[in-house]
Motif scaffolding. Sequence first.
Motif, PDB file in Angstrom:
ATOM      1  N   SER A  19     -24.923 -40.822 -35.671  1.00  0.00           N
ATOM      2  CA  SER A  19     -25.513 -39.596 -36.081  1.00  0.00           C
ATOM      3  C   SER A  19     -26.462 -39.083 -34.983  1.00  0.00           C
ATOM      4  O   SER A  19     -26.419 -37.733 -34.429  1.00  0.00           O
ATOM      5  CB  SER A  19     -26.324 -39.368 -37.220  1.00  0.00           C
ATOM      6  N   HIS A  23     -25.629 -35.623 -33.044  1.00  0.00           N
ATOM      7  CA  HIS A  23     -26.588 -34.511 -33.100  1.00  0.00           C
ATOM      8  C   HIS A  23     -27.074 -33.763 -32.105  1.00  0.00           C
ATOM      9  O   HIS A  23     -27.003 -32.566 -31.478  1.00  0.00           O
ATOM     10  CB  HIS A  23     -27.720 -34.933 -34.100  1.00  0.00           C
ATOM     11  N   ARG A  24     -27.369 -34.833 -31.114  1.00  0.00           N
ATOM     12  CA  ARG A  24     -27.870 -34.286 -29.758  1.00  0.00           C
ATOM     13  C   ARG A  24     -26.620 -33.641 -28.717  1.00  0.00           C
ATOM     14  O   ARG A  24     -27.126 -32.483 -28.161  1.00  0.00           O
ATOM     15  CB  ARG A  24     -28.307 -35.669 -28.962  1.00  0.00           C
ATOM     16  N   TRP A  26     -23.832 -32.153 -30.171  1.00  0.00           N
ATOM     17  CA  TRP A  26     -23.369 -30.825 -30.545  1.00  0.00           C
ATOM     18  C   TRP A  26     -24.733 -29.749 -30.595  1.00  0.00           C
ATOM     19  O   TRP A  26     -24.261 -28.470 -30.750  1.00  0.00           O
ATOM     20  CB  TRP A  26     -22.958 -31.047 -32.242  1.00  0.00           C
ATOM     21  N   THR A  27     -25.838 -30.132 -30.692  1.00  0.00           N
ATOM     22  CA  THR A  27     -26.909 -29.164 -30.793  1.00  0.00           C
ATOM     23  C   THR A  27     -26.709 -28.604 -29.030  1.00  0.00           C
ATOM     24  O   THR A  27     -27.093 -27.454 -29.053  1.00  0.00           O
ATOM     25  CB  THR A  27     -28.138 -29.697 -30.947  1.00  0.00           C
ATOM     26  N   LEU A  34     -31.497 -28.557 -35.213  1.00  0.00           N
ATOM     27  CA  LEU A  34     -31.282 -29.150 -36.480  1.00  0.00           C
ATOM     28  C   LEU A  34     -32.082 -28.770 -37.508  1.00  0.00           C
ATOM     29  O   LEU A  34     -33.543 -28.475 -37.553  1.00  0.00           O
ATOM     30  CB  LEU A  34     -31.298 -30.749 -36.497  1.00  0.00           C
ATOM     31  N   LEU A  37     -32.867 -32.799 -42.636  1.00  0.00           N
ATOM     32  CA  LEU A  37     -31.870 -33.771 -43.076  1.00  0.00           C
ATOM     33  C   LEU A  37     -31.840 -33.595 -44.398  1.00  0.00           C
ATOM     34  O   LEU A  37     -32.995 -33.601 -45.161  1.00  0.00           O
ATOM     35  CB  LEU A  37     -32.044 -35.122 -42.633  1.00  0.00           C
ATOM     36  N   THR A  45     -26.817 -32.261 -42.409  1.00  0.00           N
ATOM     37  CA  THR A  45     -27.923 -31.341 -41.484  1.00  0.00           C
ATOM     38  C   THR A  45     -26.865 -30.076 -41.213  1.00  0.00           C
ATOM     39  O   THR A  45     -25.865 -30.109 -40.898  1.00  0.00           O
ATOM     40  CB  THR A  45     -28.380 -32.160 -40.191  1.00  0.00           C
ATOM     41  N   LEU A  47     -26.544 -27.070 -38.291  1.00  0.00           N
ATOM     42  CA  LEU A  47     -26.946 -26.768 -36.788  1.00  0.00           C
ATOM     43  C   LEU A  47     -27.235 -25.168 -36.954  1.00  0.00           C
ATOM     44  O   LEU A  47     -26.398 -24.261 -37.193  1.00  0.00           O
ATOM     45  CB  LEU A  47     -25.633 -26.830 -36.006  1.00  0.00           C
ATOM     46  N   LYS A  57     -22.159 -27.523 -39.488  1.00  0.00           N
ATOM     47  CA  LYS A  57     -23.083 -28.486 -40.222  1.00  0.00           C
ATOM     48  C   LYS A  57     -22.425 -30.026 -39.792  1.00  0.00           C
ATOM     49  O   LYS A  57     -21.408 -30.141 -39.293  1.00  0.00           O
ATOM     50  CB  LYS A  57     -23.122 -28.350 -41.526  1.00  0.00           C
ATOM     51  N   ALA A  58     -22.917 -30.892 -40.076  1.00  0.00           N
ATOM     52  CA  ALA A  58     -22.868 -32.337 -39.529  1.00  0.00           C
ATOM     53  C   ALA A  58     -23.116 -33.221 -40.698  1.00  0.00           C
ATOM     54  O   ALA A  58     -24.162 -33.210 -41.536  1.00  0.00           O
ATOM     55  CB  ALA A  58     -23.535 -32.762 -38.615  1.00  0.00           C
TER      56      ALA A  58
END
Length: 248
Positions: A19, A23-24, A26-27, A34, A37, A45, A47, A57-58
């Motif tokens: 994750s 996250h890093r 895709w943001t 983000l 959580l 989370t 975006l 979202k993720a």
Amino acid sequence: MSPAPRWAYVLLDRPAALSGPAHRFWTAVTGTTLSELRGERGEFTTLLAGSGDASVKAQGVLSGPGGAHLDLCVTDVGGFARDAVRLGAEVVLDAGSLVVLRSPGGQPWCAVQWNGEAVRAPVVHGTRLDQICLDVPPSRFDAEVAFWSALLPDWESRAGSRPEFRVLAPPPGFPVRVLLQRLDDDGPGGAHPDLACADVEATRAAHERLGARVVARHPHWTVMRDPAAGTYCLTGRDPETGGLPAAR
């Protein structure tokens, strides 16, 4: 039929253990931050866009390599889910304000409560994550096209740029469209996100610097793998309209 969806999200399903990298990445590529959580394991989370409403979202998943799925935001979750079942879907989980379903072609997706989202986020870095591609085995393709076309009658169902594509284009201002892709054989299907890019090669280079790698190149799209092992595509579509440039 119950009222049509008012908004949609693409859910990036990635292994929970990855994750952080997901996250890093895709943001960075979407120019988002983000949210806090959520969930029992902190697995969800959103975006958040700098302006406009979020549409990505993720989710951290415990098994499998991950993929993507569609959340359709509606004013009547139960009614919309019943419509979907009548058209051939099956309910996997009914949590009231969220119903997890499976399409006739085996695609998981969710009906969720609309929370007033209305303003599409702007194009960032010459790109926009605006499409989910459903990869469908050939024996299920016709049924899958018929299902989504009937469930979303206000969307334009039209032939894509290749014989194996079918596009479901939503009304103007809607953040996500659906591309159905007929696979070559009856292996497992799946889904992945697509980005519309003003310059595919420039975007590819930028994503590689962030840890993605190229899987395959095609004339108008490039298949990529992100740092969390998730597949996605960079497509040569107009980030504003979602369509191919007029010259093509």
